[in-house]
Motif scaffolding. Structure first.
Motif, PDB file in Angstrom:
ATOM      1  N   TYR A 135      -9.897   1.995  -1.937  1.00 26.71           N
ATOM      2  CA  TYR A 135      -9.071   0.866  -2.391  1.00 26.71           C
ATOM      3  C   TYR A 135      -7.693   1.344  -2.831  1.00 26.71           C
ATOM      4  CZ  TYR A 135     -13.469  -1.766  -2.604  1.00 26.71           C
ATOM      5  OH  TYR A 135     -14.654  -2.378  -2.308  1.00 26.71           O
ATOM      6  N   ALA A 136      -7.639   2.456  -3.534  1.00 25.81           N
ATOM      7  CA  ALA A 136      -6.371   2.947  -4.062  1.00 25.81           C
ATOM      8  C   ALA A 136      -5.443   3.460  -2.968  1.00 25.81           C
ATOM      9  CB  ALA A 136      -6.633   4.059  -5.075  1.00 25.81           C
ATOM     10  N   VAL A 137      -5.990   4.129  -1.971  1.00 28.14           N
ATOM     11  CA  VAL A 137      -5.157   4.746  -0.945  1.00 28.14           C
ATOM     12  C   VAL A 137      -4.839   3.764   0.180  1.00 28.14           C
ATOM     13  CG1 VAL A 137      -5.023   6.589   0.771  1.00 28.14           C
ATOM     14  CG2 VAL A 137      -5.993   7.052  -1.491  1.00 28.14           C
ATOM     15  N   GLU A 138      -5.852   3.225   0.796  1.00 30.12           N
ATOM     16  CA  GLU A 138      -5.644   2.376   1.978  1.00 30.12           C
ATOM     17  C   GLU A 138      -4.892   1.088   1.663  1.00 30.12           C
ATOM     18  OE1 GLU A 138      -6.189   3.334   5.036  1.00 30.12           O
ATOM     19  OE2 GLU A 138      -7.054   5.208   4.327  1.00 30.12           O
ATOM     20  N   SER A 139      -5.124   0.511   0.501  1.00 29.46           N
ATOM     21  CA  SER A 139      -4.478  -0.772   0.204  1.00 29.46           C
ATOM     22  C   SER A 139      -2.997  -0.629  -0.128  1.00 29.46           C
ATOM     23  CB  SER A 139      -5.211  -1.478  -0.937  1.00 29.46           C
ATOM     24  OG  SER A 139      -5.134  -0.718  -2.123  1.00 29.46           O
ATOM     25  N   ARG A 140      -2.507   0.591  -0.264  1.00 24.76           N
ATOM     26  CA  ARG A 140      -1.078   0.797  -0.528  1.00 24.76           C
ATOM     27  C   ARG A 140      -0.219   0.585   0.715  1.00 24.76           C
ATOM     28  NH1 ARG A 140      -0.446   6.439  -3.471  1.00 24.76           N
ATOM     29  NH2 ARG A 140      -2.630   6.751  -3.026  1.00 24.76           N
ATOM     30  N   TYR A 141      -0.829   0.643   1.870  1.00 25.79           N
ATOM     31  CA  TYR A 141      -0.078   0.572   3.114  1.00 25.79           C
ATOM     32  C   TYR A 141      -0.342  -0.758   3.817  1.00 25.79           C
ATOM     33  CZ  TYR A 141       0.120   5.471   1.996  1.00 25.79           C
ATOM     34  OH  TYR A 141       0.307   6.653   1.334  1.00 25.79           O
ATOM     35  N   PRO A 142       0.693  -1.593   3.924  1.00 25.30           N
ATOM     36  CA  PRO A 142       0.516  -2.901   4.563  1.00 25.30           C
ATOM     37  C   PRO A 142      -0.078  -2.777   5.961  1.00 25.30           C
ATOM     38  CG  PRO A 142       2.706  -2.694   3.598  1.00 25.30           C
ATOM     39  CD  PRO A 142       2.057  -1.338   3.521  1.00 25.30           C
ATOM     40  N   GLY A 143      -1.019  -3.637   6.249  1.00 22.31           N
ATOM     41  CA  GLY A 143      -1.624  -3.667   7.571  1.00 22.31           C
ATOM     42  C   GLY A 143      -2.820  -2.746   7.739  1.00 22.31           C
ATOM     43  N   PHE A 144      -2.976  -1.757   6.866  1.00 18.92           N
ATOM     44  CA  PHE A 144      -4.104  -0.837   6.993  1.00 18.92           C
ATOM     45  C   PHE A 144      -5.364  -1.437   6.387  1.00 18.92           C
ATOM     46  CE2 PHE A 144      -0.747   2.203   7.748  1.00 18.92           C
ATOM     47  CZ  PHE A 144      -1.292   2.962   8.753  1.00 18.92           C
TER      48      PHE A 144
END
Length: 79
Positions: free
Chosen positions: A41-50
């Motif tokens: 949640y912390a890493v992937e959700s930082r990048y739009p579209g991922f």
């Protein structure tokens, strides 16, 4: 959901948990809380579209984080 594999500098919460367990076996109780999801949640959700968590995923992440926080505070005797 597939958390990224652990690695040097990977920022994996599961790596931190393993370090804590190596010092104090009582941290084993955190394994049952699925804390590895927090890295995702912390890493992937930082990048739009991922990855954009839906409401259910976000609520689950908050519950996991709250349980981990409570456990660590209790362990450190901060409350």
């Amino acid at each position: 959901m597939n958390p990224r594999p652990s690695g040097r500098g990977g920022g994996q919460i599961s790596d931190l948990l393993e370090l804590c367990i190596s010092i104090d076996k009582e941290f084993e109780t955190l394994r049952d809380m699925k804390i590895e999801k927090l890295t995702y949640y912390a890493v992937e959700s930082r990048y739009p579209g991922f990855y954009e968590p839906d409401l259910e995923d976000a609520q689950e992440a908050v519950l996991i984080a709250e349980k981990v926080r409570e456990s660590v505070i209790k362990k450190l005797k901060l409350s």
